[in-house]
Structures are given as structure tokens and as C-alpha cells.
Write an enzyme that holds these catalytic residues in place. Structure first.
Site, PDB file in Angstrom:
ATOM      1  CG  PHE A 155      22.168 -19.616  21.414  1.00 52.14           C
ATOM      2  CD1 PHE A 155      20.978 -19.362  20.764  1.00 52.14           C
ATOM      3  CD2 PHE A 155      22.208 -20.650  22.335  1.00 52.14           C
ATOM      4  CE1 PHE A 155      19.834 -20.117  21.031  1.00 52.14           C
ATOM      5  CE2 PHE A 155      21.084 -21.410  22.612  1.00 52.14           C
ATOM      6  CZ  PHE A 155      19.893 -21.151  21.957  1.00 52.14           C
ATOM      7  N   GLY A 240      34.936 -11.673  30.108  1.00 50.98           N
ATOM      8  CA  GLY A 240      33.662 -11.511  29.411  1.00 50.98           C
ATOM      9  C   GLY A 240      32.507 -11.254  30.366  1.00 50.98           C
ATOM     10  CD  GLN A 335       4.852  -0.920  36.647  1.00 55.90           C
ATOM     11  OE1 GLN A 335       5.124  -1.717  35.752  1.00 55.90           O
ATOM     12  NE2 GLN A 335       3.626  -0.720  37.087  1.00 55.90           N
ATOM     13  CG  HIS A 337       9.102   5.914  31.305  1.00 53.04           C
ATOM     14  ND1 HIS A 337      10.233   5.650  32.054  1.00 53.04           N
ATOM     15  CD2 HIS A 337       9.440   6.933  30.466  1.00 53.04           C
ATOM     16  CE1 HIS A 337      11.199   6.460  31.678  1.00 53.04           C
ATOM     17  NE2 HIS A 337      10.747   7.256  30.724  1.00 53.04           N
ATOM     18  N   GLY A 338       4.975   4.255  33.123  1.00 51.56           N
ATOM     19  CA  GLY A 338       3.605   3.865  32.825  1.00 51.56           C
ATOM     20  C   GLY A 338       3.496   3.319  31.404  1.00 51.56           C
ATOM     21  N   GLY A 339       2.404   3.597  30.749  1.00 48.35           N
ATOM     22  CA  GLY A 339       2.180   3.096  29.399  1.00 48.35           C
ATOM     23  C   GLY A 339       3.213   3.563  28.401  1.00 48.35           C
ATOM     24  CD  GLU A 362      30.100 -13.586  27.599  1.00 49.49           C
ATOM     25  OE1 GLU A 362      30.399 -14.754  27.327  1.00 49.49           O
ATOM     26  OE2 GLU A 362      30.640 -12.606  27.070  1.00 49.49           O
ATOM     27  CD  GLU A 366      19.653 -19.537  36.762  1.00 49.08           C
ATOM     28  OE1 GLU A 366      18.663 -18.855  37.085  1.00 49.08           O
ATOM     29  OE2 GLU A 366      20.295 -19.348  35.691  1.00 49.08           O
TER      30      GLU A 366
END
Length: 380
Positions: A155, A240, A335, A337-339, A362, A366
Site C-alpha cells: 500500500f 502525517g 445524499q 444531491h439525490g441521484g 496513517e 481504531e
């Protein structure tokens, strides 16, 4: 503590916002879809002093503080969180060389990194060592005037494109106390890279594995003292975490601004969306969360600048709170903005995808809670 930026800080922030509006935002969706890593655009940012923001100026850095840095990364992320996040990682690597390197290392590596003629990547995470970074298995064995590195990192942002890699490797069998930091150059024999990962977001920067197959690294490239690399890695991550929180905040602010504009234009049931009280309350809560996140981020940045005893804990708090709140705000903006929010052309869904990983990298959120809790219970 002054909660208003100084005149100089405001000018730096405005410069970064102008750059983001002109050089990042118009191309962000295109870069995401084509998986383009805009190196030349990054070099334009470096020409403005953004390649080594909190690195000392005798080697080409801007010599600014963490408070200025979080303002810059928030501003840049309004244009593209993915590009801003890579720039934040590059800055972290440059600072680590500046802070822990000797004068020869600083003079040799930082000028080209500050201009972003050379790009940098941070190599800590491994396939079997993510949150438990002290369990990393990449080895560095001393052989004459070299260390021989063997292992794999996972990564790694910028991998393959970057020229300089700040690598954590095991030099002793003492857990976190047996880790050392090295400066590894791209052209060194035995260094190779995996395929660019297919990711949910962050498509405007490459992510690859980095493999060390008997890579000979000169002992002169040891960063700091042998077996003290874990402390160097954690020091880098304090800043960071602030940087990535700032990138989340900028993305969330951009998503919020898009939602406010859209709700003033979109009509339903004979009225603009922003005329409905339920939606007004939602905007009010989102705006409040943004301000709370920004205020606390500045607080943590000020603590890191001042090197207070609780700086690490505050950085973890800021990373946890700001990235969680920012993702939620961006998701709510989608949400609202809807679709249309689900369509790539509006740019909202990209922000949501980009911000999701900020709750993981970073140090996962958790793990941030673990750091915070240790700071609390250590006093009891």
C-alpha cells in the site's frame, strides 16, 4: 491561542486555494477516471513552496509550521483530496530527512525533493504488518559498508513513480526497538514494484507494493541511529495524521459547498431544497461539524508546533475526529444531491471515495483510539 489565521497565514491559505481552484479542481474527475498521476502539476505546487512546507529553508524548504501546513492541505484538498494527500505524504518524508538526517543527507536529498524534481514515498506498512507496525519483517543486514534489505512493503503511495523511499526495516529482533530507517533510491539494484492497485478512490496517485530483493543500501543512507527507526516513523506520523485530517476537511468542505449550491438551484414540491426546514437543519449540523473539526485540527497543529507533552495524543484525536466527521459530511452531501450525487460528473462521489481511506491510513481510527486511551490511562 488565536483562532484566526494571521495575515501571513491567510495569504498562504489563499494562495493554496487559488492553486487548487485553477490547477486541481478542473481536472480532478478526469485524473480519477484515467488514473493519472499529475506529476507536472505537483511540480507547479512545489514552485510555490508546497513541496517542503515545514522543512528548514537552508535546503530549500519553506520553513513554515504545522498550523500553516494544515491550512495548505485543507485548501488543496478542496481541489482534489487524492493529489493533496500524496503531497502530504511527500512532505512528511522530506521532513523526516530534514529532522533526523545528517547534514550530508539533508544537502544531498532535500533540494530536489523540495522542488519535486524527485518525489518521495513512505514505506512502513507490510502485507502482515499494518496496525502492528512493530511486527514488520523487512530486514536490513549490515554487510561491510552497506545494509542489505530484503522484504516487501504494501500500500505504498507514489510507489514506482517516486525517486526516494523512506524505508523502515528490521536491524534487530527486538520488536519496535529493532527497527531502523533508511533512505532508498529508486535505481538501486533489487528494488522493484508491483502493479498499480485497483482502488475505491485515490486514483490520482499510484499505489503499489515495493519489493526489496537483496537491495544494497550504503550505510551512509541510514536515517538517524540504528534501531531508532520506529521512533522516527512515529514522529513522522504525528504530522502525517494532521495532514491527512486536513485533506479530509478540505474534501468535506468542497462537498458541502457543492451541496449548498445545488440545494439553492434544485426545486421540489414548488420550492428550492434549501427552503425546507429539515434540510436547513441538516446543513446547519454539517456546517457546525466542519467548524468544530477545523478548530480542533488547528489546536492539535499548534500543540505539535509547540512540542507539548500531549501533542501525539492530540494528533491522534484530530485524525480520528476530523476524518470520521469529514467522511460523514461528504456522504451527507452526496445524499442531498439525490441521484445526481451518484454521478461522476458532479464530483461528489469521487470525494466520498477519496475520503474513505483516510479513516484507515496513517494509523486506522481504531488505533487512534488505542493511542488516545493509552495517554489517558497512563496518568491513572
Amino acid at each position: 491561542m488565536d483562532f484566526l489565521p494571521s495575515e501571513e497565514q491567510a495569504a498562504i491559505r489563499d494562495m493554496a486555494e487559488g492553486f487548487a481552484a485553477e490547477e486541481l479542481a478542473p481536472f480532478a474527475v478526469e485524473w480519477d477516471q484515467a488514473k493519472t498521476f499529475p506529476v507536472e502539476t505537483l511540480r507547479k505546487a512545489a514552485a510555490l513552496g508546497l513541496g517542503a512546507i515545514y522543512t528548514r529553508d537552508d535546503v530549500g524548504g519553506s520553513g513554515l509550521g504545522r498550523q500553516e501546513a494544515v491550512m495548505v492541505f485543507e485548501a488543496l484538498a478542496k481541489g482534489c483530496p487524492s493529489v493533496a494527500a500524496y503531497l502530504s505524504i511527500h512532505n512528511m518524508c522530506v521532513w523526516m530527512i530534514d529532522r533526523f538526517g545528517n547534514d550530508e543527507q539533508r544537502q544531498s536529498y532535500i533540494p530536489a525533493l523540495a522542488s519535486m524534481e524527485h518525489l518521495a514515498s513512505y514505506c512502513l506498512t507490510e502485507p502482515g504488518a499494518g496496525s502492528d507496525a512493530g511486527a514488520l519483517r523487512t530486514r536490513a543486514v549490515r554487510d561491510g559498508d552497506d545494509y542489505v534489505l530484503t522484504g516487501e512493503k504494501q500500500f505504498i503511495s507514489g510507489a514506482g513513480a517516486s525517486d526516494i523511499y523512506v524505508v523502515m526495516a528490521r536491524t534487530a529482533d527486538a520488536g519496535a526497538r529493532g527497527i531502523s530507517a533508511f533512505i532508498v533510491e529508486k535505481g538501486m539494484a533489487g528494488l522493484s514494484f508491483g502493479a498499480n492497485e485497483k482502488k475505491m478512490g485515490w486514483n490520482a496517485q499510484p499505489t503499489r507494493t515495493v519489493t526489496f530483493d537483496g537491495v544494497r543500501v550504503p550505510a551512509a543512507n541510514l536515517l538517524g541511529l540504528e534501531n531508532k527507526g520506529f521512533n522516527i516513523a512515529m514522529a513522522g506520523l504525528d504530522g502525517g495524521r494532521l495532514n491527512i485530517a486536513a485533506c479530509s476537511l478540505g474534501g468535506a468542505q468542497a462537498a458541502f459547498d457543492k451541496a449548498v449550491e445545488y440545494m439553492g438551484q434544485r426545486k421540489a414540491f414548488g420550492a428550492a431544497l434549501h427552503e425546507f426546514q429539515a434540510l436547513q437543519f441538516r446543513l446547519a449540523d454539517m456546517a457546525t461539524e466542519l467548524e468544530v473539526a477545523r478548530t480542533f485540527l488547528w489546536r492539535a497543529a499548534a500543540a505539535l508546533d509547540a512540542k507539548t507533552d500531549d501533542a501525539t495524543r492530540l494528533c491522534a484525536m484530530a485524525k480520528r475526529f476530523v476524518t470520521d466527521a469529514s467522511f460523514d459530511i461528504a456522504n451527507q452531501a452526496l445524499q442531498l444531491h439525490g441521484g445526481y450525487g451518484y454521478l461522476a460528473d458532479y464530483g461528489i462521489e469521487k470525494i466520498v471515495r477519496d475520503l474513505r481511506v483516510h479513516q484507515i491510513l496513517e494509523g486506522t481510527n481504531e488505533i487512534m483510539r488505542v493511542i488516545i486511551a493509552r495517554g489517558i490511562t497512563a496518568k491513572s
